[in-house]
Write an enzyme that holds these catalytic residues in place. Structure first.
Site, PDB file in Angstrom:
ATOM      1  N   CYS A   1       0.489  -1.377   0.341  1.00  0.00           N
ATOM      2  CA  CYS A   1       0.080   0.091  -0.124  1.00  0.00           C
ATOM      3  C   CYS A   1       0.756   1.346   0.171  1.00  0.00           C
ATOM      4  O   CYS A   1       0.666   2.492  -0.547  1.00  0.00           O
ATOM      5  CB  CYS A   1      -0.734  -0.413   1.046  1.00  0.00           C
ATOM      6  SG  CYS A   1      -0.240  -0.255   2.796  1.00  0.00           S
TER       7      CYS A   1
ATOM      8  N   ASP B   1      -8.145   4.966  -2.395  1.00  0.00           N
ATOM      9  CA  ASP B   1      -7.963   3.641  -1.639  1.00  0.00           C
ATOM     10  C   ASP B   1      -6.939   2.679  -2.855  1.00  0.00           C
ATOM     11  O   ASP B   1      -7.647   1.654  -3.571  1.00  0.00           O
ATOM     12  CB  ASP B   1      -9.118   2.735  -1.117  1.00  0.00           C
ATOM     13  CG  ASP B   1      -8.413   1.925  -0.009  1.00  0.00           C
ATOM     14  OD1 ASP B   1      -7.059   1.162  -0.067  1.00  0.00           O
ATOM     15  OD2 ASP B   1      -8.843   1.534   1.048  1.00  0.00           O
TER      16      ASP B   1
ATOM     17  N   HIS C   1      -2.449   1.022   7.444  1.00  0.00           N
ATOM     18  CA  HIS C   1      -2.756   1.195   4.930  1.00  0.00           C
ATOM     19  C   HIS C   1      -2.217   3.319   4.545  1.00  0.00           C
ATOM     20  O   HIS C   1      -2.305   3.731   5.800  1.00  0.00           O
ATOM     21  CB  HIS C   1      -4.634   1.127   4.911  1.00  0.00           C
ATOM     22  CG  HIS C   1      -4.139   1.197   3.444  1.00  0.00           C
ATOM     23  ND1 HIS C   1      -3.786   0.067   2.575  1.00  0.00           N
ATOM     24  CD2 HIS C   1      -5.512   1.567   3.245  1.00  0.00           C
ATOM     25  CE1 HIS C   1      -4.129   0.500   1.784  1.00  0.00           C
ATOM     26  NE2 HIS C   1      -5.025   1.146   2.009  1.00  0.00           N
TER      27      HIS C   1
END
Length: 362
Positions: free
Chosen positions: A54, A177, A159
């Site tokens: 991520c 995202d 994240h």
């Protein structure tokens, strides 16, 4: 039989980007000027290439959206940031195992031509976060947030994702995202997102936070770059701190050069792929070797290490004593007048300044 997963429903407090409500929020934010930074990000938006990527995925989106040229080939003749190019601070195999912390992501961004402002959630207030969000929403840099998913009612923990926009009236942030296999882009409360940067990262024992990335003035086609070379960002900061302590007692250019030698294994020369960029780096190397400083350092420690030590000596001039600076000035002959060499020094100085700041904080 093992369970397989395909996306997850967003918690009720989040507004899906493609929903009717999400589209309404988007239209209102667009009308109010809160989505100027969205379009460069949307052009580069992609799905992270590994469940632990991520941070890398967010950085790829940010660097490409900022229009930073990596100066190195991606595939065929194309120069483009992809996750496999971002391996200078932590090996990719290690990232696959554990991901990255926010300091490591900042290190990677600086290594690849970005100026970075790092803020910790527990060291700043909500107004500061809104200010960073507002600036990014107007297209002034890219905001990447490091947050705890569980604090937003989502599954998982730490994240990273870029923030694509801001709805000022409803105080909502658009999370782009990069784990699109898990959650789609969505709008969330700015205050909840800020609170989600507060939980401690178990790997560092410190709060998460956010990065504001901007292209560096001389950020294109990096030649010389500081890299961790198998060590952590924190360990390299410790080595820099130790070297600086040695520098303070150096009485001449020979002892100064010898104090810098332990750092040269962390100075990487990336020869860019584009002919014009290769020419610029070669020109910078020639200008460096023509300095009287280089000749004196070569005599003191040998020609093989002289280039790296000379560049690092010039890059740390701001932390030298007045006597050391005076001696250095006599041996440089206005090195900043050479554009290519000045650009290389600007990049290395920015990385070392960030390291030095981290070393003092730690």
């Amino acid at each position: 039989m093992s369970q397989t997963l395909y996306r997850r429903p967003l918690p009720s407090e989040a507004i899906a980007f493609s929903s009717l409500e999400g589209r309404k929020v988007f239209a209102e934010a667009l009308s109010a000027g809160g989505l100027e930074g969205y379009f460069p990000l949307a052009e580069q938006f992609h799905t992270q290439g590994d469940p632990a990527f991520c941070g890398l995925g967010s950085l790829v989106v940010a660097l490409n959206a900022l229009g930073i040229d990596p100066g190195r080939l991606w595939k065929g003749p194309w120069r483009w940031f992809s996750e496999e190019l971002l391996d200078c601070c932590v090996p990719l195999a290690e990232v696959q195992k554990r991901g990255l912390d926010v300091e490591e992501l900042a290190c990677l961004a600086r290594c690849n031509g970005a100026d970075v402002e790092l803020s910790r959630g527990d060291a700043t207030n909500l107004a500061a976060f809104r200010a960073a969000l507002t600036a990014a929403a107007t297209g002034e840099g890219v905001l990447v947030v490091s947050y705890d998913r569980s604090a937003l009612g989502q599954t998982g923990s730490g994240h990273f994702s870029p923030v694509g926009g801001y709805h000022g009236t409803r105080d909502l942030a658009l999370i782009l995202d990069v784990a699109r296999f898990k959650y789609p882009p969505h709008w969330v409360s700015v205050e909840r997102l800020w609170e989600a940067t507060h939980p401690l990262d178990p790997a560092t024992g410190r709060a998460r936070g956010w990065l504001v990335l901007r292209p560096r003035a001389q950020g294109l086609a990096l030649g010389f770059s500081v890299r961790c070379d198998g060590e952590s960002w924190q360990r390299l900061a410790e080595r820099l701190s130790a070297a600086v302590a040695e520098l303070s007692s150096a009485t001449d250019m020979t002892s100064l050069a010898q104090a810098i030698v332990p750092l040269i294994s962390h100075l990487e020369l990336r020869m860019p792929s584009a002919p014009a960029h290769r020419e610029a780096v070669t020109s910078a190397q020639t200008a460096l070797r023509d300095l009287p400083l280089h000749r004196q350092i070569a005599e003191a420690i040998g020609a093989e290490r002289a280039e790296a030590v000379t560049l690092l000596t010039l890059a740390i001039d701001g932390i030298l004593t007045p006597v050391q600076q005076a001696a250095l000035n006599q041996l440089t002959r206005a090195e900043t007048d050479h554009p290519a060499l000045a650009g290389e020094l600007s990049n290395v100085r920015a990385q070392l300044a960030a390291l030095w700041k981290h070393a003092k904080v730690a």
